[in-house]
Design an enzyme around this catalytic site. Structure first.
Site, mmCIF file in Angstrom:
data_model
loop_
_atom_site.group_PDB
_atom_site.id
_atom_site.type_symbol
_atom_site.label_atom_id
_atom_site.label_comp_id
_atom_site.label_asym_id
_atom_site.label_seq_id
_atom_site.Cartn_x
_atom_site.Cartn_y
_atom_site.Cartn_z
ATOM 1 N N ASP A 1 -8.339 -4.638 78.851
ATOM 2 C CA ASP A 1 -7.017 -4.247 78.367
ATOM 3 C C ASP A 1 -6.168 -5.497 78.146
ATOM 4 O O ASP A 1 -6.374 -6.526 78.797
ATOM 5 C CB ASP A 1 -6.347 -3.337 79.406
ATOM 6 C CG ASP A 1 -5.095 -2.668 78.877
ATOM 7 O OD1 ASP A 1 -4.976 -2.509 77.651
ATOM 8 O OD2 ASP A 1 -4.236 -2.303 79.691
ATOM 9 N N ARG B 1 -1.562 -7.435 73.330
ATOM 10 C CA ARG B 1 -0.473 -8.244 73.877
ATOM 11 C C ARG B 1 -0.804 -9.733 73.793
ATOM 12 O O ARG B 1 0.049 -10.563 73.511
ATOM 13 C CB ARG B 1 -0.214 -7.860 75.338
ATOM 14 C CG ARG B 1 0.849 -6.792 75.507
ATOM 15 C CD ARG B 1 1.032 -6.454 76.960
ATOM 16 N NE ARG B 1 -0.009 -5.560 77.440
ATOM 17 C CZ ARG B 1 -0.244 -5.312 78.719
ATOM 18 N NH1 ARG B 1 0.460 -5.926 79.649
ATOM 19 N NH2 ARG B 1 -1.195 -4.465 79.080
ATOM 20 N N TRP B 2 -2.061 -10.062 74.053
ATOM 21 C CA TRP B 2 -2.516 -11.451 73.956
ATOM 22 C C TRP B 2 -2.283 -11.988 72.551
ATOM 23 O O TRP B 2 -1.782 -13.106 72.377
ATOM 24 C CB TRP B 2 -3.990 -11.511 74.330
ATOM 25 C CG TRP B 2 -4.607 -12.869 74.343
ATOM 26 C CD1 TRP B 2 -4.664 -13.753 75.386
ATOM 27 C CD2 TRP B 2 -5.293 -13.513 73.246
ATOM 28 N NE1 TRP B 2 -5.325 -14.891 75.012
ATOM 29 C CE2 TRP B 2 -5.727 -14.780 73.715
ATOM 30 C CE3 TRP B 2 -5.567 -13.133 71.938
ATOM 31 C CZ2 TRP B 2 -6.427 -15.660 72.900
ATOM 32 C CZ3 TRP B 2 -6.260 -14.017 71.126
ATOM 33 C CH2 TRP B 2 -6.686 -15.267 71.608
ATOM 34 N N HIS C 1 -8.613 -8.562 69.703
ATOM 35 C CA HIS C 1 -9.838 -7.789 69.929
ATOM 36 C C HIS C 1 -11.080 -8.676 69.814
ATOM 37 O O HIS C 1 -12.044 -8.496 70.567
ATOM 38 C CB HIS C 1 -9.914 -6.626 68.939
ATOM 39 C CG HIS C 1 -8.877 -5.575 69.150
ATOM 40 N ND1 HIS C 1 -8.598 -5.058 70.400
ATOM 41 C CD2 HIS C 1 -8.039 -4.942 68.277
ATOM 42 C CE1 HIS C 1 -7.641 -4.139 70.292
ATOM 43 N NE2 HIS C 1 -7.287 -4.066 69.030
ATOM 44 N N SER D 1 -11.862 4.344 73.220
ATOM 45 C CA SER D 1 -11.760 5.704 73.751
ATOM 46 C C SER D 1 -11.693 6.707 72.605
ATOM 47 O O SER D 1 -11.370 6.354 71.453
ATOM 48 C CB SER D 1 -10.517 5.837 74.636
ATOM 49 O OG SER D 1 -9.339 5.833 73.852
ATOM 50 N N SER D 2 -11.956 7.950 72.919
ATOM 51 C CA SER D 2 -11.817 9.001 71.907
ATOM 52 C C SER D 2 -10.365 9.137 71.477
ATOM 53 O O SER D 2 -10.079 9.459 70.317
ATOM 54 C CB SER D 2 -12.356 10.329 72.459
ATOM 55 O OG SER D 2 -11.770 10.636 73.706
ATOM 56 N N ASN E 1 -8.311 6.615 71.157
ATOM 57 C CA ASN E 1 -8.058 5.513 70.218
ATOM 58 C C ASN E 1 -8.353 5.918 68.778
ATOM 59 O O ASN E 1 -7.704 5.429 67.848
ATOM 60 C CB ASN E 1 -8.929 4.299 70.560
ATOM 61 C CG ASN E 1 -8.554 3.615 71.853
ATOM 62 O OD1 ASN E 1 -9.389 2.959 72.472
ATOM 63 N ND2 ASN E 1 -7.312 3.756 72.297
ATOM 64 N N ARG F 1 -4.655 4.969 67.233
ATOM 65 C CA ARG F 1 -4.485 3.600 66.759
ATOM 66 C C ARG F 1 -4.195 3.583 65.255
ATOM 67 O O ARG F 1 -4.720 4.428 64.508
ATOM 68 C CB ARG F 1 -5.743 2.767 67.039
ATOM 69 C CG ARG F 1 -6.007 2.495 68.512
ATOM 70 C CD ARG F 1 -5.030 1.476 69.070
ATOM 71 N NE ARG F 1 -5.215 1.280 70.498
ATOM 72 C CZ ARG F 1 -5.956 0.322 71.031
ATOM 73 N NH1 ARG F 1 -6.608 -0.509 70.244
ATOM 74 N NH2 ARG F 1 -6.053 0.201 72.341
ATOM 75 N N LEU G 1 -6.471 4.810 84.960
ATOM 76 C CA LEU G 1 -7.864 4.965 84.537
ATOM 77 C C LEU G 1 -8.024 5.202 83.039
ATOM 78 O O LEU G 1 -9.068 4.911 82.467
ATOM 79 C CB LEU G 1 -8.514 6.125 85.301
ATOM 80 C CG LEU G 1 -9.211 5.781 86.612
ATOM 81 C CD1 LEU G 1 -9.774 7.030 87.257
ATOM 82 C CD2 LEU G 1 -10.317 4.756 86.395
ATOM 83 N N SER G 2 -7.007 5.794 82.406
ATOM 84 C CA SER G 2 -7.067 6.050 80.963
ATOM 85 C C SER G 2 -8.303 6.859 80.566
ATOM 86 O O SER G 2 -9.001 6.528 79.604
ATOM 87 C CB SER G 2 -7.017 4.728 80.181
ATOM 88 O OG SER G 2 -5.819 4.034 80.437
#
Length: 261
Positions: free
Chosen positions: A39, A43-44, A57, A85-86, A88, A92, A217-218
């Site tokens: 994660d 932000r990075w 990414h 994730s599903s 996402n 996104r 946990l997401s």
């Protein structure tokens, strides 16, 4: 004549500390299965002034290759990486999602040619673009006979969906063998459900790590992590250091696991 480079004092201290951490770890106290929620990539990228999240990414994917090397070198048997994730797939932005899908496909291809690793998707293929499905399937087929580090790529993954799919699989199998509802009720056990999860046949994660300081946990490995230990790292995904990982392992080795007791 070029002068030889002298390592900085900080770098030397870092390496000494890293060796000290490694020496303090023993095989019997290491986790068999480590699950990683990578994660903080977006932000990075923002903090470094990049215009798109794709830079983050890509940096996160490169870090995950490095992370897998750390695990393999220590003798850890299974690693699960939470990559897509599903949720996402629907939440996104389309341009970011397209970049992320391409990066994951490239990562699967790269890992399937590296060392003797076994690469497997855990998740649903529903809603995934065909090129990504093809890349994941090719990596699986290419490494199916490999006996090294087992790398699970959690792509198109959702914990609730996984449990739902497991139950559907159990009911369908039971029905195909002519079983009744009464029989099903008698045979339904946590062990049976575990066998029908995406990770069926694998050990549950002993340690779940999440980067970026977030503590949730997401929807990741909800069933399998019932007795897992959790460790949260402040570093954003691409900034994860081996020292951070070794500290997580040291912390894990000092915990008294209760397995629900």
């Amino acid at each position: 004549m070029q002068k030889p480079q002298v390592p900085s004092a900080r770098g030397l201290l870092y390496r000494l500390y890293q060796r000290r951490l490694k020496r303090g770890l023993t095989t019997e106290h290491l986790p068999r299965h480590v699950a990683m929620i990578i994660d903080g990539n977006r932000r990075w990228a923002r903090q470094l002034g990049f215009q798109t999240a794709a830079h983050g990414h890509r940096a996160g994917a490169a870090k995950m290759r490095e992370f897998l090397e750390w695990c393999d070198d220590l003798g850890i048997s299974v690693v699960t990486l939470y990559l897509l994730s599903s949720d996402n797939l629907t939440q996104r932005p389309s341009d970011e999602l397209a970049d992320l899908i391409e990066i994951i496909a490239d990562l699967a291809e790269e890992l399937s040619h590296y060392r003797n690793w076994r690469v497997q998707q855990v998740g649903s293929k529903a809603g995934l673009p065909l090129p990504l499905v093809a890349a994941l399937d090719a990596a699986d087929a290419r490494t199916s006979g490999h006996s090294g580090l087992h790398v699970n790529l959690a792509v198109g993954y959702g914990g609730r969906t996984e449990i739902t799919d497991a139950m559907r699989s159990i009911v369908a199998t039971h029905h195909a063998h002519g079983g009744t509802l009464e029989d099903l009720a008698e045979t339904l056990t946590p062990e049976l459900i575990g066998q029908h999860l995406y990770t069926g046949g694998q050990p549950d994660p002993d340690l779940v790590i999440r980067t970026s300081g977030e503590q949730r946990l997401s929807d990741f490995m909800l069933w399998q992590s019932a007795h897992s230990e959790f460790y949260f790292v402040e570093a954003l995904g691409p900034d994860l250091r081996q020292i951070d990982f070794l500290r997580a392992l040291r912390d894990f080795s000092r915990r008294q696991r209760r397995f629900g007791g």
